[in-house]
Scaffold this active site. Structure first.
Site, PDB file in Angstrom:
ATOM      1  N   LYS A 280       3.564 -15.825   2.907  1.00 49.59           N
ATOM      2  CA  LYS A 280       3.804 -15.735   1.191  1.00 49.59           C
ATOM      3  C   LYS A 280       5.093 -16.444   1.191  1.00 49.59           C
ATOM      4  O   LYS A 280       6.600 -15.830   1.174  1.00 49.59           O
ATOM      5  CB  LYS A 280       2.826 -15.862   0.200  1.00 49.59           C
ATOM      6  CG  LYS A 280       3.120 -16.110  -0.691  1.00 49.59           C
ATOM      7  CD  LYS A 280       2.190 -17.258  -1.085  1.00 49.59           C
ATOM      8  CE  LYS A 280       2.346 -17.848  -2.189  1.00 49.59           C
ATOM      9  NZ  LYS A 280       1.423 -19.015  -2.814  1.00 49.59           N
TER      10      LYS A 280
ATOM     11  N   ASP B 145      -2.522 -18.915   0.570  1.00 49.99           N
ATOM     12  CA  ASP B 145      -3.366 -19.264  -0.217  1.00 49.99           C
ATOM     13  C   ASP B 145      -4.346 -20.421   0.548  1.00 49.99           C
ATOM     14  O   ASP B 145      -5.430 -20.543   0.248  1.00 49.99           O
ATOM     15  CB  ASP B 145      -2.982 -19.915  -1.405  1.00 49.99           C
ATOM     16  CG  ASP B 145      -1.330 -20.552  -0.870  1.00 49.99           C
ATOM     17  OD1 ASP B 145      -1.188 -20.953   0.067  1.00 49.99           O
ATOM     18  OD2 ASP B 145      -1.014 -21.401  -2.108  1.00 49.99           O
TER      19      ASP B 145
ATOM     20  N   TYR C  79       0.657  -1.171   0.090  1.00 56.11           N
ATOM     21  CA  TYR C  79       0.015   0.138  -0.080  1.00 56.11           C
ATOM     22  C   TYR C  79       0.870   1.365  -0.015  1.00 56.11           C
ATOM     23  O   TYR C  79       0.280   2.239  -0.523  1.00 56.11           O
ATOM     24  CB  TYR C  79      -0.700   0.281   1.299  1.00 56.11           C
ATOM     25  CG  TYR C  79      -2.210  -0.607   0.929  1.00 56.11           C
ATOM     26  CD1 TYR C  79      -2.249  -1.927   0.791  1.00 56.11           C
ATOM     27  CD2 TYR C  79      -3.303   0.200   1.100  1.00 56.11           C
ATOM     28  CE1 TYR C  79      -3.296  -3.092   0.867  1.00 56.11           C
ATOM     29  CE2 TYR C  79      -4.545  -0.774   0.859  1.00 56.11           C
ATOM     30  CZ  TYR C  79      -4.672  -2.250   0.587  1.00 56.11           C
ATOM     31  OH  TYR C  79      -5.581  -3.094   0.341  1.00 56.11           O
TER      32      TYR C  79
ATOM     33  N   ASP D 197     -12.070  -9.418   3.937  1.00 58.54           N
ATOM     34  CA  ASP D 197     -12.947  -9.205   2.856  1.00 58.54           C
ATOM     35  C   ASP D 197     -14.126 -10.083   3.139  1.00 58.54           C
ATOM     36  O   ASP D 197     -15.182 -10.822   2.851  1.00 58.54           O
ATOM     37  CB  ASP D 197     -13.308  -9.414   1.768  1.00 58.54           C
ATOM     38  CG  ASP D 197     -13.913  -7.061   1.927  1.00 58.54           C
ATOM     39  OD1 ASP D 197     -13.620  -6.263   2.164  1.00 58.54           O
ATOM     40  OD2 ASP D 197     -14.015  -6.736   0.405  1.00 58.54           O
TER      41      ASP D 197
ATOM     42  N   ASP E 240      -6.496  -7.393   3.672  1.00 60.33           N
ATOM     43  CA  ASP E 240      -7.222  -6.494   2.921  1.00 60.33           C
ATOM     44  C   ASP E 240      -8.135  -7.557   2.616  1.00 60.33           C
ATOM     45  O   ASP E 240      -9.478  -7.794   2.231  1.00 60.33           O
ATOM     46  CB  ASP E 240      -6.421  -5.880   2.440  1.00 60.33           C
ATOM     47  CG  ASP E 240      -7.921  -5.062   1.290  1.00 60.33           C
ATOM     48  OD1 ASP E 240      -8.777  -4.627   2.063  1.00 60.33           O
ATOM     49  OD2 ASP E 240      -7.915  -4.685  -0.312  1.00 60.33           O
TER      50      ASP E 240
HETATM   51  C1  IPM Z   1     -10.129  -1.900   3.363  1.00 56.51           C
HETATM   52  C2  IPM Z   1     -10.740  -0.812   2.331  1.00 56.51           C
HETATM   53  C3  IPM Z   1      -9.431  -0.214   1.991  1.00 56.51           C
HETATM   54  C4  IPM Z   1      -8.196  -0.834   2.249  1.00 56.51           C
HETATM   55  C5  IPM Z   1      -9.529   0.729   0.929  1.00 56.51           C
HETATM   56  C6  IPM Z   1     -11.337   1.864   0.439  1.00 56.51           C
HETATM   57  C7  IPM Z   1      -8.333   1.831   0.568  1.00 56.51           C
HETATM   58  O1  IPM Z   1     -10.786  -1.798   1.285  1.00 56.51           O
HETATM   59  O2  IPM Z   1     -10.242  -0.597   4.290  1.00 56.51           O
HETATM   60  O3  IPM Z   1     -10.221  -2.463   3.403  1.00 56.51           O
HETATM   61  O4  IPM Z   1      -8.142  -1.689   0.961  1.00 56.51           O
HETATM   62  O5  IPM Z   1      -7.277  -1.049   2.874  1.00 56.51           O
HETATM   63 MN    MN Z   2     -10.381  -3.908   1.616  1.00 57.16          MN
END
Ligand code: IPM
Ligand code: MN
Length: 366
Positions: free
Chosen positions: A195, A227, A145, A255, A251
């Site tokens: 990894k 993975d 990042y 999700d 990240d």
């Molecule tokens: C998160 C989001 C952010 C990230 C984006 C919006 C920059 O996806 O907080 O997980 O990638 O960290």
């Molecule tokens: Mn995210």
């Protein structure tokens, strides 16, 4: 609990303002119940701030955050601002600079699937009977990042895009300590995800964790390739207690973790840094601004409410009020109160609006 804490409130875009309203109503009720006070100041951020003054993170907002004890953040972004250059969009123009500016290196994302909500998860119920409770500790200010150089342009006669995945040892050490401590306070299991079969940064990461493990004898450390971790999260999420991983892997995995919990609308997060004795933090729902459902009164405010609870716990040290917030949310769910995203069509469900969920949580506060 006499000192008044300052909260910078950054509601942002999409469903941000409507779920923030509920979190602040619950905060009012908790303050009354427990006899403490917060002072809240609202600041523009994200698309709303771009519309108002041309910048996703205006200087007044940053200053307000600097003066506060914690930041309560809603969400930013939406289709209206997607045609802006990437660096000026709400997400990259506000959230990443805030993380960077305040050195919020530790992102705690609890992935809790309550037993009553297993049917809302896309996983087969037999895989998650009784629910599960994971904490993902994501490194938030390093890795690809922010690594330099970053470049998009022509090199040697061809267009290239370049990002740099770099970790300094000190960055890995501080997130490791955070993760070991979190695991020690829970079920004592820490799974470090990397990894290391391919990436040098991961080999170093793994070395640091292995070394530090001797300082935390009450924690059982394991390592897993990313993975495999992605696969294990959908095969048997209940095997995890605390997962710790670098920024980009975190990240993606969070999700996935959010999805297997049933609804993005349930998951809070805390992004923390140490300031001497104090923990400064930015507290925000794990989900996004959900522009498709904004303004309809159907968004689930629980992630925002629980994020407020994490603020009480981590930045203010108010553990009893924080526990009360968690318990009230659980009680509302146990009583069958559901926003639309949580509905599974069961006969005893009571479908409510965003503010209806706020009311329910307040009514269950003890
Ligand atoms: C998160 C989001 C952010 C990230 C984006 C919006 C920059 O996806 O907080 O997980 O990638 O960290
Ligand atoms: Mn995210």
């Amino acid at each position: 609990m006499s000192e008044t804490k300052q909260v910078a409130v950054l509601a942002g875009d999409g469903i941000g303002p409507e779920v923030m309203r509920e979190a602040l109503r619950v905060l009012d009720a908790v303050e009354k119940r427990y006899g403490f006070r917060t002072e809240r100041r609202e600041y523009a951020v994200g698309g709303a701030a771009i519309d108002a003054c041309g910048k996703a993170l205006p200087p007044e907002t940053l200053k307000g955050c600097e003066e506060a004890d914690a930041i309560l953040f809603g969400s930013v972004g939406g289709p209206k601002w997607e045609s802006l250059p990437p660096d000026e969009r709400p997400e990259r123009g506000a959230l990443l600079p805030l993380r960077r500016h305040f050195d919020l290196f530790a992102n705690l994302r609890p992935g809790v699937c309550l037993p009553e909500l297993t049917a809302a998860s896309p996983l087969k119920e037999k895989l998650i009977a009784g629910g599960f409770d994971i904490l993902c500790v994501r490194e938030l200010t390093g890795g690809m990042y922010f690594g330099q150089p970053k470049f998009y342009g022509e090199r040697d006669g061809e267009i290239v895009g370049l990002d740099t995945l770099i970790y300094r040892r000190s960055e890995v050490e501080r997130i490791a300590h955070m993760a070991f401590r979190a695991a020690a306070g829970r079920r004592g299991k820490l799974c470090s995800v990397d990894k290391a079969n391919v990436l040098s940064s991961s080999v170093m990461w793994r070395d640091v964790f292995t070394e530090l493990a001797s300082q935390y004898t009450q924690v059982q450390l394991t390592h897993m390739y990313v993975d495999n971790a992605a696969m294990q999260l959908v095969r048997n999420p209940g095997q995890f207690d605390v997962i710790v991983t670098e920024n980009t892997f975190g990240d993606i995995l969070t999700d996935e973790m959010a999805m297997v919990c049933g609804s993005l609308g349930m998951l809070p997060s805390a992004s923390l840094c140490n300031r001497g004795e104090k923990t400064f933090g930015l507290y925000e729902p794990s989900g996004g601004s959900a522009p498709d459902i904004a303004g309809k009164g159907i968004a689930n405010p629980i992630a925002q409410i629980l994020s407020m609870g994490m603020m009480l716990r981590y930045s203010f040290g108010y553990s009893e009020p924080a526990q009360a917030v968690d318990a009230a949310v659980r009680a509302a769910i146990a009583a069958g109160v559901r926003t639309r995203d949580l509905s599974t069509g069961a006969p005893d469900e009571q479908i409510v609006t965003t503010s209806g969920m706020g009311d329910a949580v307040i009514s269950f506060l003890r």
